[in-house]
Design a protein around this motif. Sequence first.
Motif, PDB file in Angstrom:
ATOM      1  N   VAL A 356       0.862  -1.190   0.000  1.00 40.73           N
ATOM      2  CA  VAL A 356       0.000   0.000   0.000  1.00 40.73           C
ATOM      3  C   VAL A 356       0.888   1.227   0.000  1.00 40.73           C
ATOM      4  CG1 VAL A 356      -1.884  -1.162   1.189  1.00 40.73           C
ATOM      5  CG2 VAL A 356      -0.124  -0.023   2.526  1.00 40.73           C
ATOM      6  N   GLY A 357       0.312   2.364  -0.343  1.00 42.36           N
ATOM      7  CA  GLY A 357       1.065   3.602  -0.373  1.00 42.36           C
ATOM      8  C   GLY A 357       1.612   3.953   0.999  1.00 42.36           C
ATOM      9  N   GLN A 358       2.830   4.457   1.040  1.00 40.96           N
ATOM     10  CA  GLN A 358       3.450   4.821   2.300  1.00 40.96           C
ATOM     11  C   GLN A 358       3.306   6.319   2.536  1.00 40.96           C
ATOM     12  OE1 GLN A 358       7.431   3.217   1.501  1.00 40.96           O
ATOM     13  NE2 GLN A 358       7.104   1.783   3.169  1.00 40.96           N
ATOM     14  N   GLU A 359       3.027   6.664   3.783  1.00 34.70           N
ATOM     15  CA  GLU A 359       2.888   8.072   4.127  1.00 34.70           C
ATOM     16  C   GLU A 359       4.234   8.766   4.151  1.00 34.70           C
ATOM     17  OE1 GLU A 359       0.999  10.851   7.709  1.00 34.70           O
ATOM     18  OE2 GLU A 359       0.888   8.652   7.796  1.00 34.70           O
ATOM     19  N   TYR A 360       5.301   7.978   4.446  1.00 37.44           N
ATOM     20  CA  TYR A 360       6.648   8.528   4.487  1.00 37.44           C
ATOM     21  C   TYR A 360       7.540   7.730   3.540  1.00 37.44           C
ATOM     22  CZ  TYR A 360       4.949  10.924   8.631  1.00 37.44           C
ATOM     23  OH  TYR A 360       4.231  11.712   9.482  1.00 37.44           O
ATOM     24  N   TRP A 361       8.512   8.423   2.952  1.00 29.98           N
ATOM     25  CA  TRP A 361       9.373   7.807   1.961  1.00 29.98           C
ATOM     26  C   TRP A 361      10.816   7.838   2.444  1.00 29.98           C
ATOM     27  CZ3 TRP A 361       8.492   4.822  -2.033  1.00 29.98           C
ATOM     28  CH2 TRP A 361       9.503   4.622  -2.991  1.00 29.98           C
ATOM     29  N   VAL A 362      11.524   6.718   2.283  1.00 32.76           N
ATOM     30  CA  VAL A 362      12.923   6.635   2.691  1.00 32.76           C
ATOM     31  C   VAL A 362      13.790   6.517   1.448  1.00 32.76           C
ATOM     32  CG1 VAL A 362      14.644   5.297   3.947  1.00 32.76           C
ATOM     33  CG2 VAL A 362      12.349   5.581   4.908  1.00 32.76           C
ATOM     34  N   VAL A 373      21.998  20.759   3.906  1.00 32.53           N
ATOM     35  CA  VAL A 373      21.023  21.843   3.990  1.00 32.53           C
ATOM     36  C   VAL A 373      19.637  21.387   4.421  1.00 32.53           C
ATOM     37  CG1 VAL A 373      19.844  23.631   2.665  1.00 32.53           C
ATOM     38  CG2 VAL A 373      22.294  23.238   2.338  1.00 32.53           C
ATOM     39  N   TRP A 374      19.020  20.475   3.679  1.00 40.94           N
ATOM     40  CA  TRP A 374      17.613  20.179   3.920  1.00 40.94           C
ATOM     41  C   TRP A 374      17.388  19.412   5.223  1.00 40.94           C
ATOM     42  CZ3 TRP A 374      20.585  18.434  -0.113  1.00 40.94           C
ATOM     43  CH2 TRP A 374      20.896  17.070  -0.132  1.00 40.94           C
ATOM     44  N   LEU A 375      18.359  18.622   5.656  1.00 44.77           N
ATOM     45  CA  LEU A 375      18.188  17.899   6.916  1.00 44.77           C
ATOM     46  C   LEU A 375      18.478  18.812   8.111  1.00 44.77           C
ATOM     47  CD1 LEU A 375      19.911  14.532   5.937  1.00 44.77           C
ATOM     48  CD2 LEU A 375      17.468  14.987   6.112  1.00 44.77           C
ATOM     49  N   ALA A 376      19.536  19.602   8.021  1.00 46.46           N
ATOM     50  CA  ALA A 376      19.863  20.521   9.110  1.00 46.46           C
ATOM     51  C   ALA A 376      18.750  21.539   9.315  1.00 46.46           C
ATOM     52  CB  ALA A 376      21.176  21.227   8.808  1.00 46.46           C
ATOM     53  N   ARG A 377      18.099  21.912   8.222  1.00 48.69           N
ATOM     54  CA  ARG A 377      17.007  22.885   8.322  1.00 48.69           C
ATOM     55  C   ARG A 377      15.870  22.369   9.199  1.00 48.69           C
ATOM     56  NH1 ARG A 377      15.671  23.506   2.937  1.00 48.69           N
ATOM     57  NH2 ARG A 377      17.378  24.994   2.691  1.00 48.69           N
ATOM     58  N   GLU A 378      15.730  21.044   9.284  1.00 49.67           N
ATOM     59  CA  GLU A 378      14.667  20.456  10.110  1.00 49.67           C
ATOM     60  C   GLU A 378      15.138  20.194  11.534  1.00 49.67           C
ATOM     61  OE1 GLU A 378      11.823  20.385   8.870  1.00 49.67           O
ATOM     62  OE2 GLU A 378      12.294  20.598   6.722  1.00 49.67           O
ATOM     63  N   GLY A 379      16.382  20.602  11.851  1.00 52.74           N
ATOM     64  CA  GLY A 379      16.898  20.423  13.204  1.00 52.74           C
ATOM     65  C   GLY A 379      17.609  19.103  13.424  1.00 52.74           C
ATOM     66  N   ALA A 400      14.294  10.295   5.573  1.00 50.34           N
ATOM     67  CA  ALA A 400      12.850  10.061   5.465  1.00 50.34           C
ATOM     68  C   ALA A 400      12.161  11.397   5.256  1.00 50.34           C
ATOM     69  CB  ALA A 400      12.325   9.380   6.726  1.00 50.34           C
ATOM     70  N   ASN A 401      11.202  11.402   4.351  1.00 47.96           N
ATOM     71  CA  ASN A 401      10.431  12.616   4.105  1.00 47.96           C
ATOM     72  C   ASN A 401       8.965  12.258   3.912  1.00 47.96           C
ATOM     73  OD1 ASN A 401      11.768  11.708   1.369  1.00 47.96           O
ATOM     74  ND2 ASN A 401       9.846  12.728   0.808  1.00 47.96           N
ATOM     75  N   VAL A 402       8.110  13.254   4.030  1.00 44.07           N
ATOM     76  CA  VAL A 402       6.684  13.037   3.798  1.00 44.07           C
ATOM     77  C   VAL A 402       6.480  12.708   2.320  1.00 44.07           C
ATOM     78  CG1 VAL A 402       4.394  14.089   3.861  1.00 44.07           C
ATOM     79  CG2 VAL A 402       6.042  14.567   5.681  1.00 44.07           C
ATOM     80  N   ASN A 403       5.716  11.686   2.038  1.00 47.36           N
ATOM     81  CA  ASN A 403       5.501  11.227   0.668  1.00 47.36           C
ATOM     82  C   ASN A 403       4.348  12.022   0.049  1.00 47.36           C
ATOM     83  OD1 ASN A 403       5.596   9.797  -1.684  1.00 47.36           O
ATOM     84  ND2 ASN A 403       4.707   7.924  -0.869  1.00 47.36           N
ATOM     85  N   ASN A 404       4.668  13.243  -0.391  1.00 49.05           N
ATOM     86  CA  ASN A 404       3.672  14.081  -1.048  1.00 49.05           C
ATOM     87  C   ASN A 404       4.251  14.628  -2.343  1.00 49.05           C
ATOM     88  OD1 ASN A 404       5.466  16.085  -0.238  1.00 49.05           O
ATOM     89  ND2 ASN A 404       4.234  16.704   1.529  1.00 49.05           N
ATOM     90  N   GLU A 405       3.560  15.530  -2.991  1.00 49.31           N
ATOM     91  CA  GLU A 405       3.991  16.015  -4.299  1.00 49.31           C
ATOM     92  C   GLU A 405       5.320  16.738  -4.249  1.00 49.31           C
ATOM     93  OE1 GLU A 405       0.952  18.373  -6.026  1.00 49.31           O
ATOM     94  OE2 GLU A 405      -0.443  16.706  -6.324  1.00 49.31           O
ATOM     95  N   VAL A 406       5.628  17.406  -3.141  1.00 52.30           N
ATOM     96  CA  VAL A 406       6.874  18.164  -3.049  1.00 52.30           C
ATOM     97  C   VAL A 406       7.951  17.428  -2.262  1.00 52.30           C
ATOM     98  CG1 VAL A 406       5.726  20.379  -3.308  1.00 52.30           C
ATOM     99  CG2 VAL A 406       6.022  19.423  -1.023  1.00 52.30           C
ATOM    100  N   GLY A 407       7.600  16.294  -1.639  1.00 50.50           N
ATOM    101  CA  GLY A 407       8.586  15.538  -0.878  1.00 50.50           C
ATOM    102  C   GLY A 407       9.117  16.278   0.332  1.00 50.50           C
ATOM    103  N   ARG A 408       8.293  17.040   0.969  1.00 46.55           N
ATOM    104  CA  ARG A 408       8.676  17.829   2.136  1.00 46.55           C
ATOM    105  C   ARG A 408       7.586  17.696   3.196  1.00 46.55           C
ATOM    106  NH1 ARG A 408      12.344  18.031  -0.890  1.00 46.55           N
ATOM    107  NH2 ARG A 408      13.763  19.743  -1.380  1.00 46.55           N
ATOM    108  N   PRO A 409       7.934  17.857   4.447  1.00 52.53           N
ATOM    109  CA  PRO A 409       9.274  18.105   4.980  1.00 52.53           C
ATOM    110  C   PRO A 409      10.031  16.800   5.209  1.00 52.53           C
ATOM    111  CG  PRO A 409       7.697  18.169   6.759  1.00 52.53           C
ATOM    112  CD  PRO A 409       6.898  17.960   5.494  1.00 52.53           C
ATOM    113  N   TYR A 410      11.343  16.939   5.471  1.00 48.17           N
ATOM    114  CA  TYR A 410      12.149  15.804   5.896  1.00 48.17           C
ATOM    115  C   TYR A 410      11.934  15.599   7.394  1.00 48.17           C
ATOM    116  CZ  TYR A 410      14.356  15.731   1.369  1.00 48.17           C
ATOM    117  OH  TYR A 410      14.568  15.621   0.017  1.00 48.17           O
ATOM    118  N   VAL A 411      11.806  14.326   7.791  1.00 54.06           N
ATOM    119  CA  VAL A 411      11.418  14.056   9.180  1.00 54.06           C
ATOM    120  C   VAL A 411      12.406  13.161   9.922  1.00 54.06           C
ATOM    121  CG1 VAL A 411       8.958  14.396   8.691  1.00 54.06           C
ATOM    122  CG2 VAL A 411       9.972  12.117   8.440  1.00 54.06           C
TER     123      VAL A 411
END
Length: 490
Positions: A356-362, A373-379, A400-411
């Motif tokens: 099934v579709g995953q809510e988060y993508w690795v 940049v993108w990981l440090a920006r999330e703390g 890991a990031n949210v599996n949406n159209e923009v692939g953000r945010p990284y979590v």
Amino acid sequence: MTPPAESGGALDRAAMTELLTTRFAEPIAVYRDLLRGLAATGEPPYRQSVLLDTHPVEGPSLTTPHLRIHVGYSYQDADELGSFPAGMRPVCVRIHVQGYPDKYPDRRAAGSDLVHEYPAVEPEAWARAVLGRQWSDYAYQMIRRTDVDRRMRTSLIYTQPLFVVFVASDGTPVLAPDNIAWNRVWLKVIDARKLDPDPESKALRDHIARVGPYAPTAGIRHPDTEPDGGWRLEVTGVPLDRLTDTAAETVRALRNGIRVRGRIATQFRPVRLHVEPDHVVVYFKWARNPNTFAVTMHPPQTGDELAGPPWHTPAAVAGTMISRWQEELCTGLLVRGTRRRDGDTIYISAPPSAPVGQEYWVSEVALHERSRVWLAREGLDIDRPLEWKNAGVLAVWIQANVNNEVGRPYVGHAAACWSGEVAAHVEVLATVPGTPETVAAQLAHRITHMLADLGAETITASVANEHLAELGYTNRPEQAGMVLDVASMP
């Protein structure tokens, strides 16, 4: 148009090559830049691809009235086509010479309306002009099967002249290995004719006269292959003559298919085929993973069990099964499938339910100057992975990031370094506050399997949690964290 000079009644191929090289100097220069870039990177440079679309090597035939010639190319990774020296990263460059009536303005307009018969010397001249002398010296022309369905005898993919050259990543052409699998280079190909090297290429001509048109491979073959280049495969269990005719034919086709290097995947190496009256088990290694894996197939027992295509013959059944394994293994079956360990072997079967579709993508972290940049920006703390990267000991870094159209945010992210030749250490496994625990589980799962495939036999972790325990990690005696013996993981 006046054809080039003839010699003794035969068309002068060398004169034709020289004429074409001069006439199409500009597009040929673009072509050669593209092919050199292709050899170096494994894919054609975008700029040259665009230029070639607008400056094709295409023009009137030098031998046949009302005929135009177009030169195209294709390519494939050649490493699994035969035994090449380690580290060469060869590419098989294919040159397609296609003739079409001059009532069409270009090859695209001609579509499938092609001319299949014209003097054989002309396609070679066009191919040599594009390749240049050095690459032409090492090129071959494909020889196709003649026992084909009559409907294929005018097929574009079957009749048009095809030339190939094998090129190392530094642009150096090489002879084909003596165990080359020509039938995997193009459809219905059974052999090849070595083009004559230029008279000035005396060293190569002498070499070919001495040892033949192929490179000897006896000293460089993979230790687990047979002289023909296929994987060495142990066959155990019931002798094939005790199976039904249909089952035996299916098993033979399966055996022959899985022996072909790269047929399923470059990471796949079969080691044993175990035969029982109603099923066969394929035991194999994957990448550098120390575990042995196994998948099972149930061959048809009689002709009544055969259905319509693609299950209409025993060979087709075996081929379809191999294709299915190829798709499933290359998309992570060893990780997402049902795993059952029995001794030293992990038996793999279909996942318990449809994915099934995953809510988060690795995914893997792209390693470049802006990796932080993108990981440090999330703390997220990225100091250790960057330190390992700069020291050359980084083994895996995933995110890991949210599996949406923009692939953000990284979590979250996880990283491991090499702590020995076959030992790795996971020190980073973190998620941002508020992230579901399932994300940490995904990260732990992915990084563990990636390290195993990279050849880690032991994996230590500086943290201890239930996600690692589910993967087979145990607490380290008298030390913080956990440890996994990859050869005993579930």
